[in-house]
Scaffold this motif. Sequence first.
Motif, PDB file in Angstrom:
ATOM      1  N   ILE A 253       4.788  21.224  -7.884  1.00 53.17           N
ATOM      2  CA  ILE A 253       6.092  20.950  -7.275  1.00 53.17           C
ATOM      3  C   ILE A 253       5.902  20.428  -5.849  1.00 53.17           C
ATOM      4  N   GLY A 254       4.935  21.027  -5.144  1.00 53.76           N
ATOM      5  CA  GLY A 254       4.656  20.596  -3.774  1.00 53.76           C
ATOM      6  C   GLY A 254       4.232  19.138  -3.705  1.00 53.76           C
ATOM      7  N   PHE A 255       3.300  18.731  -4.582  1.00 51.41           N
ATOM      8  CA  PHE A 255       2.874  17.333  -4.616  1.00 51.41           C
ATOM      9  C   PHE A 255       4.034  16.428  -5.051  1.00 51.41           C
ATOM     10  N   GLY A 256       4.897  16.944  -5.922  1.00 50.71           N
ATOM     11  CA  GLY A 256       6.064  16.177  -6.339  1.00 50.71           C
ATOM     12  C   GLY A 256       7.025  15.921  -5.182  1.00 50.71           C
ATOM     13  N   VAL A 257       7.182  16.924  -4.305  1.00 50.49           N
ATOM     14  CA  VAL A 257       8.031  16.752  -3.130  1.00 50.49           C
ATOM     15  C   VAL A 257       7.420  15.709  -2.186  1.00 50.49           C
ATOM     16  N   SER A 258       6.088  15.699  -2.082  1.00 46.25           N
ATOM     17  CA  SER A 258       5.416  14.673  -1.279  1.00 46.25           C
ATOM     18  C   SER A 258       5.732  13.279  -1.817  1.00 46.25           C
ATOM     19  N   ALA A 259       5.701  13.150  -3.145  1.00 41.77           N
ATOM     20  CA  ALA A 259       6.023  11.861  -3.770  1.00 41.77           C
ATOM     21  C   ALA A 259       7.471  11.475  -3.479  1.00 41.77           C
ATOM     22  N   ALA A 260       8.376  12.439  -3.550  1.00 40.64           N
ATOM     23  CA  ALA A 260       9.788  12.167  -3.278  1.00 40.64           C
ATOM     24  C   ALA A 260       9.995  11.747  -1.825  1.00 40.64           C
ATOM     25  N   ALA A 261       9.281  12.412  -0.906  1.00 41.59           N
ATOM     26  CA  ALA A 261       9.387  12.067   0.511  1.00 41.59           C
ATOM     27  C   ALA A 261       8.917  10.638   0.755  1.00 41.59           C
ATOM     28  N   MET A 262       7.822  10.262   0.094  1.00 43.19           N
ATOM     29  CA  MET A 262       7.297   8.903   0.250  1.00 43.19           C
ATOM     30  C   MET A 262       8.298   7.883  -0.290  1.00 43.19           C
ATOM     31  N   ALA A 263       8.927   8.192  -1.404  1.00 42.56           N
ATOM     32  CA  ALA A 263       9.918   7.282  -1.995  1.00 42.56           C
ATOM     33  C   ALA A 263      11.112   7.101  -1.056  1.00 42.56           C
TER      34      ALA A 263
ATOM     35  N   PHE B 180       0.812  -1.217   0.000  1.00 48.47           N
ATOM     36  CA  PHE B 180       0.000   0.000   0.000  1.00 48.47           C
ATOM     37  C   PHE B 180       0.848   1.271   0.000  1.00 48.47           C
ATOM     38  N   ALA B 181       2.110   1.166   0.394  1.00 45.79           N
ATOM     39  CA  ALA B 181       2.995   2.331   0.274  1.00 45.79           C
ATOM     40  C   ALA B 181       3.215   2.678  -1.197  1.00 45.79           C
ATOM     41  N   PHE B 182       3.299   1.663  -2.056  1.00 45.37           N
ATOM     42  CA  PHE B 182       3.447   1.915  -3.488  1.00 45.37           C
ATOM     43  C   PHE B 182       2.173   2.528  -4.075  1.00 45.37           C
ATOM     44  N   LEU B 183       0.996   2.115  -3.575  1.00 43.10           N
ATOM     45  CA  LEU B 183      -0.267   2.731  -4.019  1.00 43.10           C
ATOM     46  C   LEU B 183      -0.311   4.197  -3.615  1.00 43.10           C
ATOM     47  N   GLU B 184       0.117   4.485  -2.399  1.00 44.45           N
ATOM     48  CA  GLU B 184       0.138   5.869  -1.932  1.00 44.45           C
ATOM     49  C   GLU B 184       1.081   6.706  -2.783  1.00 44.45           C
ATOM     50  N   LEU B 185       2.244   6.157  -3.095  1.00 44.71           N
ATOM     51  CA  LEU B 185       3.210   6.865  -3.938  1.00 44.71           C
ATOM     52  C   LEU B 185       2.628   7.177  -5.310  1.00 44.71           C
ATOM     53  N   SER B 186       1.881   6.227  -5.886  1.00 43.98           N
ATOM     54  CA  SER B 186       1.277   6.457  -7.206  1.00 43.98           C
ATOM     55  C   SER B 186       0.233   7.570  -7.144  1.00 43.98           C
ATOM     56  N   GLY B 187      -0.491   7.674  -6.020  1.00 41.70           N
ATOM     57  CA  GLY B 187      -1.463   8.761  -5.859  1.00 41.70           C
ATOM     58  C   GLY B 187      -0.799  10.119  -5.812  1.00 41.70           C
ATOM     59  N   PHE B 188       0.322  10.203  -5.083  1.00 46.92           N
ATOM     60  CA  PHE B 188       1.078  11.465  -5.028  1.00 46.92           C
ATOM     61  C   PHE B 188       1.533  11.884  -6.420  1.00 46.92           C
ATOM     62  N   ILE B 189       2.027  10.930  -7.181  1.00 44.95           N
ATOM     63  CA  ILE B 189       2.524  11.236  -8.525  1.00 44.95           C
ATOM     64  C   ILE B 189       1.394  11.737  -9.419  1.00 44.95           C
ATOM     65  N   LEU B 190       0.217  11.089  -9.351  1.00 45.22           N
ATOM     66  CA  LEU B 190      -0.924  11.507 -10.175  1.00 45.22           C
ATOM     67  C   LEU B 190      -1.408  12.899  -9.791  1.00 45.22           C
ATOM     68  N   LEU B 191      -1.435  13.209  -8.497  1.00 50.03           N
ATOM     69  CA  LEU B 191      -1.803  14.560  -8.063  1.00 50.03           C
ATOM     70  C   LEU B 191      -0.840  15.596  -8.631  1.00 50.03           C
ATOM     71  N   SER B 192       0.447  15.283  -8.617  1.00 46.08           N
ATOM     72  CA  SER B 192       1.449  16.208  -9.127  1.00 46.08           C
ATOM     73  C   SER B 192       1.286  16.431 -10.626  1.00 46.08           C
TER      74      SER B 192
ATOM     75  N   ILE C  53     -10.154  12.514 -12.242  1.00 45.14           N
ATOM     76  CA  ILE C  53      -8.706  12.342 -12.055  1.00 45.14           C
ATOM     77  C   ILE C  53      -8.288  12.831 -10.669  1.00 45.14           C
ATOM     78  N   PHE C  54      -8.857  13.978 -10.272  1.00 44.90           N
ATOM     79  CA  PHE C  54      -8.523  14.540  -8.957  1.00 44.90           C
ATOM     80  C   PHE C  54      -8.904  13.584  -7.832  1.00 44.90           C
ATOM     81  N   PHE C  55     -10.142  13.092  -7.876  1.00 40.23           N
ATOM     82  CA  PHE C  55     -10.607  12.215  -6.798  1.00 40.23           C
ATOM     83  C   PHE C  55      -9.935  10.840  -6.857  1.00 40.23           C
ATOM     84  N   LEU C  56      -9.599  10.354  -8.051  1.00 37.88           N
ATOM     85  CA  LEU C  56      -8.875   9.090  -8.167  1.00 37.88           C
ATOM     86  C   LEU C  56      -7.511   9.192  -7.492  1.00 37.88           C
ATOM     87  N   ALA C  57      -6.788  10.272  -7.811  1.00 37.17           N
ATOM     88  CA  ALA C  57      -5.473  10.471  -7.198  1.00 37.17           C
ATOM     89  C   ALA C  57      -5.591  10.632  -5.686  1.00 37.17           C
ATOM     90  N   LEU C  58      -6.581  11.425  -5.282  1.00 31.03           N
ATOM     91  CA  LEU C  58      -6.764  11.714  -3.860  1.00 31.03           C
ATOM     92  C   LEU C  58      -7.050  10.440  -3.066  1.00 31.03           C
TER      93      LEU C  58
END
Length: 592
Positions: free
Chosen positions: A215-225, A102-114, A144-149
């Motif tokens: 960029i902010g959502f991208g940093v969230s994705a990087a933090a999760m990675a 589920f950490a990988f699912l969360e990471l994919s959501g961050f990327i889609l939001l970005s 797309i917004f709600f899917l990522a969220l």
Amino acid sequence: MERSRMQVEYYKGERVVYEETSVDWRGRPSNTNKHGLQGFEIMGIAGVGNNLISYVIKEMHFPLSKSANTVTNFIGTLFILSLFGGYLSDSYLSSFSTILIFAFLELSGFILLSVQAHLPQLKPPQCNIMLTDCVEAKGMKALIFFLALYLVALGSGCVKPNMIAHGAYQFNQDDPKQSKKLSTYFNSAYFAFSMGELLALTLLVYVQTHSGMDIGFGVSAAAMAIGLISFLSGTFLYKNKPPQGSILNPIVQVFVAATLKRNHVCPSDPVMSHGIYHKDPNCDNPISNNPHPTERFRFLNKACIKVQDGNNQKESPWRLCSVSQVEQVKILISIIPIFASTIVFNTILAQLQTFSVQQGSSMNTKLTETFQIPPASLQAIPYIMLIFIVPLYDTFFVPFAREITGHDSGITPLQRIGTGLFLATFSMISAALMEKKRRNAAMNENMTLSIFWITPQFLIFGISEMFTAVGLVEFFYKQSLKGMQSFLTAITYCSYSFGFFLSSVLVTLVNKATSDSSGAGWLSDNNLNKDRLDLFYWLLAVLSFINFLNYLFWATWYSNSNQSPLLVVPQHCSNNLKVGGGDAIYPLNDII
């Protein structure tokens, strides 16, 4: 490969047998645990959640009430999904596997939001919401917004309870030394949480404000990675608890068996009626302190009445349950009121992440002529304080209180929860007073107050959360419910979920109840100067104090009723006990 080891100790001349926690793949009872994933995961999810209302209003063009409900529904769904994650972990997957998937699912959501925040064609046209009616995001853009969220919600919801449970599982609660370390672990986990929140509310919010939400959502994705890499680095050092099979079946079996035997009468002598532990033929002395089903929720005791039918045929587990099985269900029922008492507490938290952010947006955010404080960063104030207070609390207060109370955690988890609930009321009182002052200054004096006027509500609630959140996790994790630690930890997160859902309901009900002929209510306008947010805060302060009194009642009831019987076995007895009048012999460890 995991294995279990039996630990034998003597306490006041009596032999105590317990099962040591599983050892790692090299057979070592390692205490290894990492907070890296917790800190970075919190940083990522907080970077999205804490400033989400601004993104929804400015980029998705939702009205204020819908935006607030979007945020609270997202966070509420995130936390209620923790039950699913806890159930999967305890029943079918290990906590390690659940975290990984589920950490990988969360990471994919961050990327889609970005990606959506970066591409203009995936968002409504830009406009000034204060000057014109903007086009609200609908159709594919909203999808797309709600899917990522909700990919983020699903991933984070299933990861959160397992991070705590996986780390706590590295400690043996039956070892007094490690039991004290477990208390320190819960405090250090909250320290990691505070650091993640602090970075999200300062660094991430600054990036979102000055470089864009993409960029902010991208940093969230990087933090999760980074968190995932940190977690995987300890793969060969962790102790991993194997799944126990469905954790719901034993619970349902107790209710089914008790219902099927509802017409049976519980004899006045519980030892005779339930066939409790007889003298061990291999022991010279009888077993002392014979345990028997407690009197609370006495109806459930019928589930462990053995029916003598003359055929000596073994009853189905759906008709006959063990005493320990029945007692575990009673524990699960008895902690529900404690859980429910923290829902209003988290409703208050919802306001600090929604309306209080908008409150800050309508104030003077300038720190200097060139630097402005992002309103969402106000939530960083308590965490700046907590990164100093939490270590001091664990280093100085806990040992001092431990000397007085004799409790490993200094004060009991129930006392810690109650302290936090009491303080939460003052957070809303402060919020109401400051909002009235801000509104009067804007309406009557045409003056904009500094954003620092609303810092006390964040500060008070931060201290309150340190007590309640950590106390609740520790209280649930330490319950005597075998194989359900991840699920119980998930229940604590459900309190967040119900609290945020209750916030959405309250906003809707308050708007309807206070609407005038024009349809305007306390919270119906995007302009806080026209709304009555101060009155809504006073309503929450009253609800919070009533909730505190309710908690005192249930905490007292729990303390008085949760007196589990102890089994003491003379040291020269065997490890097996005969249960009931049948031929079944149960290992001592199974009974304990």
